[in-house]
Design an enzyme around this catalytic site. Structure first.
Site, PDB file in Angstrom:
ATOM      1  N   ASP A  35     -25.102   3.318  12.862  1.00 26.80           N
ATOM      2  CA  ASP A  35     -25.694   3.885  11.650  1.00 26.80           C
ATOM      3  C   ASP A  35     -27.111   4.403  11.878  1.00 26.80           C
ATOM      4  OD1 ASP A  35     -23.481   3.491  10.046  1.00 26.80           O
ATOM      5  OD2 ASP A  35     -24.188   1.563   9.250  1.00 26.80           O
ATOM      6  N   ARG A 116     -35.532  -9.829   6.551  1.00 21.99           N
ATOM      7  CA  ARG A 116     -35.777  -8.500   5.954  1.00 21.99           C
ATOM      8  C   ARG A 116     -37.191  -8.276   5.445  1.00 21.99           C
ATOM      9  NH1 ARG A 116     -31.996  -6.761   8.945  1.00 21.99           N
ATOM     10  NH2 ARG A 116     -29.930  -6.487   8.038  1.00 21.99           N
ATOM     11  N   ASP A 145     -29.456  -6.337   1.452  1.00 24.53           N
ATOM     12  CA  ASP A 145     -30.553  -5.975   2.355  1.00 24.53           C
ATOM     13  C   ASP A 145     -31.381  -4.809   1.829  1.00 24.53           C
ATOM     14  OD1 ASP A 145     -30.041  -7.998   4.159  1.00 24.53           O
ATOM     15  OD2 ASP A 145     -28.546  -6.831   5.247  1.00 24.53           O
ATOM     16  N   SER A 198     -19.189  -6.053  11.262  1.00 26.07           N
ATOM     17  CA  SER A 198     -20.558  -5.719  10.912  1.00 26.07           C
ATOM     18  C   SER A 198     -21.406  -6.968  11.127  1.00 26.07           C
ATOM     19  CB  SER A 198     -20.616  -5.244   9.456  1.00 26.07           C
ATOM     20  OG  SER A 198     -21.944  -5.326   8.998  1.00 26.07           O
TER      21      SER A 198
HETATM   22  N1  ARG Z   1     -24.632 -12.034   3.285  1.00 23.44           N
HETATM   23  C1  ARG Z   1     -25.855 -12.263   3.996  1.00 23.44           C
HETATM   24  C2  ARG Z   1     -27.026 -11.829   3.148  1.00 23.44           C
HETATM   25  O1  ARG Z   1     -26.883 -11.182   2.169  1.00 23.44           O
HETATM   26  C3  ARG Z   1     -25.835 -11.587   5.355  1.00 23.44           C
HETATM   27  C4  ARG Z   1     -26.013 -10.110   5.303  1.00 23.44           C
HETATM   28  C5  ARG Z   1     -25.928  -9.506   6.654  1.00 23.44           C
HETATM   29  N2  ARG Z   1     -26.440  -8.154   6.645  1.00 23.44           N
HETATM   30  C6  ARG Z   1     -25.867  -7.157   7.288  1.00 23.44           C
HETATM   31  N3  ARG Z   1     -26.420  -5.980   7.144  1.00 23.44           N
HETATM   32  N4  ARG Z   1     -24.783  -7.282   8.010  1.00 23.44           N
HETATM   33  O2  ARG Z   1     -28.130 -12.164   3.470  1.00 23.44           O
END
Ligand code: ARG
Length: 425
Positions: A35, A116, A145, A198
């Site tokens: 991406d 993040r 995110d 992912s």
């Molecule tokens: N579900 C978790 C969260 O919201 C992990 C997210 C992982 N992020 C990703 N872009 N694959 O924090």
């Protein structure tokens, strides 16, 4: 002039989103994956803008940052930065979470949610330093995110704009791969042994989403576990690891003093070996959806278990009842992307105060996927071995006083019971 600005403000979904003409120099949060690689090229073409790539090292296992940086340059980045933020991440983000026993939804130790705000803060610092007007990230419109990153940028740098191409470009996976091939972007595939889940990871854990994980009745295929040994293949021998804390900070493993990053990495290795830290989690995302995640969180499982146990030992019954509620609030706030919210600081002040007492050592037995507390030791334990024995009386405890206590303690309950079951006529 003022009118025009106001008008544009109202035609955007959010004030911080960039319109086309405003994007000249972009700070791209670059991971090296598909991406963000496509984005690196796409932004140059679509906006006729320069791209500066920033890659943040939060302890993703096995990442080659030299390769990532080279790839960014090959794709036309005018400048590239790799920041080793492991120490800051461990000290300023993971540690407060340990002190708050940070766990969301009963199973998620928040590793991505903690990473993040730091990544976005570093993006702001670099954007300002190298004169970028816009920050670009690769989050989709369906996850948490985007909330965490954009809330951070909008909070820390109101003068900067944001673009989130993946949310808007309406390319499907196939189109995106075709775009990548057309532009000479290397696409990792299953042929190279990389399962196309992912993934997001850092030193506090790793998540996998997508493919069969979305089928709730599909039990995990082993190829998802790239970190933790599946418990059935873990060694037949048990291992006891002793975690030592000073004022809430983990400082030693098995008596050996280690810096925080090294300690977390060592704990992760032990957990991985023994199949510890696999979590199959249904999660309420902040954007409404319920999603299933497979987590591998070996370090967090061991360290949080030890911390919770020690804290329980040194706190009173009242503190223990109260803190669990605040811990949950803390985790929810951080999960929900509001790292910079003052309430988090308020809660941290309370966490700090409680953790002044959290000193001691907890032994945890690791064996084929399980981690169980087996020993506890603390100078601050609110515990007296003599009083704990069933028969002893004397000192601070009087068995003779117990019946009087029971009579008063149960008074209202007894009265209410009588009213309901034996009403006065
Ligand atoms: N579900 C978790 C969260 O919201 C992990 C997210 C992982 N992020 C990703 N872009 N694959 O924090």
């Amino acid at each position: 002039m003022a009118e025009i600005t106001e008008q544009t403000q109202h035609t955007r979904t959010a004030s911080y989103l960039a319109e086309k003409g405003e994007v000249h120099r972009v700070l791209l949060l670059y991971s090296g994956g598909l991406d963000t690689s496509v984005m690196l090229k796409w932004i140059q073409d679509e906006y006729d803008a320069e791209v500066v790539a920033l890659t943040v090292n939060l302890g993703q296992p096995g990442e080659d940052y030299g390769v990532v940086e080279g790839k960014a340059r090959d794709l036309g980045a005018v400048d590239t930065f790799v920041v080793d933020a492991r120490e800051e991440f461990a000290r300023e983000y993971v540690l407060p979470s340990i002190k708050a026993n940070g766990l969301y939804g009963g199973g998620y130790p928040l590793f991505t949610a903690l990473g993040r705000p730091l990544i976005a803060k570093l993006a702001v610092e670099h954007a300002r330093r190298v004169g970028c007007d816009t920050i670009a990230h690769g989050c989709t419109g369906k996850g948490n995110d985007q909330v965490r990153i954009e809330a951070t940028v909008a909070t820390l740098a109101p003068e900067l704009k944001v673009i989130a191409p993946v949310r808007g470009w309406q390319m499907g996976r196939e189109e995106e791969m075709a775009y990548a091939r057309r532009n000479g972007i290397h696409v990792k595939g299953p042929s190279e042994g990389t399962p196309p889940y992912s993934i997001d990871d850092n030193l506090w854990g790793r998540s996998s989403e997508g493919r069969w994980i979305e089928e709730l009745d599909h039990a995990p295929d082993d190829d998802v576990f790239q970190l933790v040994t599946p418990p059935e293949r873990a060694p037949d021998e048990t291992q006891i690891v002793e975690v030592t804390f000073e004022r809430g900070v983990p400082v030693a493993l098995d008596g050996e003093r280690l810096g925080l990053v090294a300690l977390l990495e060592r704990a992760a290795e032990m957990g991985c070996r023994h199949g510890v830290g696999i979590v199959d989690h249904i999660e309420d995302r902040i954007v409404g959806l319920k999603v299933r995640d497979i987590y591998e969180v070996p370090a967090a499982t061991i360290v949080l278990l030890a911390h919770r146990e020690l804290e329980k030992l040194v706190c009173t019954i009242h503190q223990n009842q109260f803190k669990a509620d605040l811990d949950r609030q803390w985790a929810y706030l951080v999960y929900a992307g509001l790292w910079w919210e003052p309430l988090r600081g308020d809660l941290d002040a309370y966490m700090e105060r409680v953790n002044e007492q959290v000193t001691g050592t907890i032994g945890i037995k690791l064996y084929k996927g399980s981690a169980r507390v087996v020993t506890r030791q603390s100078p601050n334990a609110v515990y007296d071995e003599a009083l704990a024995s069933f028969t002893a009386s004397g000192g601070l405890f009087s068995q003779q006083a117990s019946p009087g206590f029971i009579e008063l303690w149960s008074l209202q309950s007894r009265m209410a019971w009588r009213l309901r079951n034996d009403p006065p006529t």
